[in-house]
Design a protein around this motif. Structure first.
Motif, PDB file in Angstrom:
ATOM      1  N   THR A  32       5.386   8.511   5.458  1.00  0.00           N
ATOM      2  CA  THR A  32       4.775   9.403   5.537  1.00  0.00           C
ATOM      3  C   THR A  32       4.834  10.573   4.183  1.00  0.00           C
ATOM      4  O   THR A  32       3.835  10.469   3.501  1.00  0.00           O
ATOM      5  N   VAL A  33       5.849  11.257   4.667  1.00  0.00           N
ATOM      6  CA  VAL A  33       6.286  12.094   3.039  1.00  0.00           C
ATOM      7  C   VAL A  33       6.397  10.860   1.527  1.00  0.00           C
ATOM      8  O   VAL A  33       5.888  11.273   0.509  1.00  0.00           O
ATOM      9  N   SER A  34       7.489   9.554   1.762  1.00  0.00           N
ATOM     10  CA  SER A  34       7.379   8.780   1.278  1.00  0.00           C
ATOM     11  C   SER A  34       6.005   7.549   0.325  1.00  0.00           C
ATOM     12  O   SER A  34       5.776   8.009  -0.787  1.00  0.00           O
ATOM     13  N   ILE A  35       5.016   8.305   1.138  1.00  0.00           N
ATOM     14  CA  ILE A  35       3.783   7.083   1.036  1.00  0.00           C
ATOM     15  C   ILE A  35       2.998   7.873  -0.247  1.00  0.00           C
ATOM     16  O   ILE A  35       2.269   7.513  -1.256  1.00  0.00           O
ATOM     17  N   PHE A  36       3.578   9.401  -0.328  1.00  0.00           N
ATOM     18  CA  PHE A  36       2.305  10.270  -0.724  1.00  0.00           C
ATOM     19  C   PHE A  36       2.892  10.345  -2.406  1.00  0.00           C
ATOM     20  O   PHE A  36       2.610  10.376  -3.682  1.00  0.00           O
ATOM     21  N   ILE A  37       4.535  10.264  -2.364  1.00  0.00           N
ATOM     22  CA  ILE A  37       4.998   9.996  -3.165  1.00  0.00           C
ATOM     23  C   ILE A  37       5.082   8.644  -4.487  1.00  0.00           C
ATOM     24  O   ILE A  37       4.821   8.555  -5.470  1.00  0.00           O
ATOM     25  N   VAL A  56      -8.991  -5.481 -13.034  1.00  0.00           N
ATOM     26  CA  VAL A  56      -9.289  -4.257 -12.751  1.00  0.00           C
ATOM     27  C   VAL A  56      -9.704  -4.142 -11.374  1.00  0.00           C
ATOM     28  O   VAL A  56      -9.805  -3.127 -10.196  1.00  0.00           O
ATOM     29  N   SER A  57     -10.752  -5.180 -10.332  1.00  0.00           N
ATOM     30  CA  SER A  57     -10.636  -4.913  -8.855  1.00  0.00           C
ATOM     31  C   SER A  57     -10.529  -5.043  -8.137  1.00  0.00           C
ATOM     32  O   SER A  57     -10.374  -4.490  -7.103  1.00  0.00           O
ATOM     33  N   THR A  58      -9.157  -5.829  -9.118  1.00  0.00           N
ATOM     34  CA  THR A  58      -8.036  -5.874  -7.698  1.00  0.00           C
ATOM     35  C   THR A  58      -7.164  -4.256  -8.011  1.00  0.00           C
ATOM     36  O   THR A  58      -6.788  -3.633  -6.330  1.00  0.00           O
ATOM     37  N   LEU A  59      -7.196  -4.328  -8.685  1.00  0.00           N
ATOM     38  CA  LEU A  59      -6.173  -2.828  -9.198  1.00  0.00           C
ATOM     39  C   LEU A  59      -7.240  -1.927  -8.250  1.00  0.00           C
ATOM     40  O   LEU A  59      -6.033  -0.826  -7.724  1.00  0.00           O
ATOM     41  N   ASN A  60      -8.354  -1.523  -8.632  1.00  0.00           N
ATOM     42  CA  ASN A  60      -9.295  -0.048  -7.654  1.00  0.00           C
ATOM     43  C   ASN A  60      -8.955  -0.420  -6.702  1.00  0.00           C
ATOM     44  O   ASN A  60      -8.560   0.347  -6.039  1.00  0.00           O
ATOM     45  N   LEU A  61      -8.451  -2.069  -6.142  1.00  0.00           N
ATOM     46  CA  LEU A  61      -8.999  -2.539  -4.626  1.00  0.00           C
ATOM     47  C   LEU A  61      -7.363  -1.516  -3.783  1.00  0.00           C
ATOM     48  O   LEU A  61      -7.007  -0.860  -3.060  1.00  0.00           O
ATOM     49  N   HIS A  62      -6.283  -1.563  -5.076  1.00  0.00           N
ATOM     50  CA  HIS A  62      -4.729  -1.293  -4.220  1.00  0.00           C
ATOM     51  C   HIS A  62      -5.242   0.132  -4.251  1.00  0.00           C
ATOM     52  O   HIS A  62      -3.862   0.978  -3.584  1.00  0.00           O
ATOM     53  N   TRP A  67      -4.533   5.199  -1.204  1.00  0.00           N
ATOM     54  CA  TRP A  67      -5.025   6.337  -1.061  1.00  0.00           C
ATOM     55  C   TRP A  67      -5.408   6.496   0.570  1.00  0.00           C
ATOM     56  O   TRP A  67      -5.036   7.800   1.312  1.00  0.00           O
ATOM     57  N   SER A  68      -6.430   6.077   1.225  1.00  0.00           N
ATOM     58  CA  SER A  68      -6.415   5.423   2.241  1.00  0.00           C
ATOM     59  C   SER A  68      -5.537   5.453   3.458  1.00  0.00           C
ATOM     60  O   SER A  68      -5.062   5.948   4.048  1.00  0.00           O
ATOM     61  N   VAL A  72      -4.399   7.621   6.618  1.00  0.00           N
ATOM     62  CA  VAL A  72      -3.889   6.889   8.055  1.00  0.00           C
ATOM     63  C   VAL A  72      -2.714   7.277   8.350  1.00  0.00           C
ATOM     64  O   VAL A  72      -2.194   7.064  10.057  1.00  0.00           O
ATOM     65  N   LEU A  73      -1.882   6.943   7.489  1.00  0.00           N
ATOM     66  CA  LEU A  73      -0.365   7.120   8.461  1.00  0.00           C
ATOM     67  C   LEU A  73      -0.351   8.630   7.857  1.00  0.00           C
ATOM     68  O   LEU A  73       0.683   8.914   9.084  1.00  0.00           O
ATOM     69  N   ALA A  74      -0.276   9.829   7.142  1.00  0.00           N
ATOM     70  CA  ALA A  74      -0.552  11.000   7.726  1.00  0.00           C
ATOM     71  C   ALA A  74      -1.343  10.988   9.716  1.00  0.00           C
ATOM     72  O   ALA A  74      -0.707  12.075  10.156  1.00  0.00           O
ATOM     73  N   ALA A  75      -2.641  10.239  10.011  1.00  0.00           N
ATOM     74  CA  ALA A  75      -3.183  10.643  10.764  1.00  0.00           C
ATOM     75  C   ALA A  75      -2.235  10.413  11.785  1.00  0.00           C
ATOM     76  O   ALA A  75      -2.290  10.808  13.043  1.00  0.00           O
ATOM     77  N   VAL A  76      -1.772   9.125  11.988  1.00  0.00           N
ATOM     78  CA  VAL A  76      -0.760   8.649  12.670  1.00  0.00           C
ATOM     79  C   VAL A  76       0.671   9.354  13.186  1.00  0.00           C
ATOM     80  O   VAL A  76       0.541   8.584  14.478  1.00  0.00           O
TER      81      VAL A  76
END
Length: 136
Positions: A32-37, A56-62, A67-68, A72-76
């Protein structure tokens, strides 16, 4: 770390080994800490990239999935913290199902990241030169 935590949870669920559940908990905390970094550095890297139209579309989806995934990881991890406080001998099945969904998100995010690097070649010298030269 998320995948290893999931494996530890799964083995702990079937073997009823509380030590593996503890290993899983600490892996989730560090993940959880690592994903924010990772997301912050990923956003910086995305800002420095010069994506061409096909990427561009793949980069935006990534970026959106990153962020999602952090939310989700913080909630779990929060859910797991509550379960840890209850000191139950075994994790509930809904938590295991949520962990499977989390693993699916991690795999999808990894696939998109690999796509950006290995297929679209963002940050590779030939692609950067082609983009600057107006060839892409």
């Amino acid at each position: 770390m998320v995948l290893f935590a999931f494996v530890c949870d799964t083995v702990s669920y079937f073997t009823r080994n509380p030590k593996l559940a503890e290993v899983s908990w600490w892996n989730l905390v560090f993940a959880t800490v690592s994903i924010f970094i990772a997301v912050i550095f990923g956003q910086i890297e995305a800002g420095l990239a010069e994506p061409y139209d096909a990427a561009v579309s793949t980069l935006n989806l990534h970026s959106i999935l990153g962020w999602s995934l952090s939310g989700v990881l913080a909630a779990v991890t929060g859910w797991r913290y509550v379960l840890r406080l209850q000191n139950k001998p075994q994790l509930p099945t809904p938590y295991i199902v949520a962990s499977v969904a989390l693993v699916g998100l991690v795999i999808a995010q990894t696939y998109l990241g690999d796509l950006l690097v290995w297929v679209y070649g963002l940050h590779s010298v030939p692609v950067v030169e082609a983009t600057r030269g107006g060839q892409l």
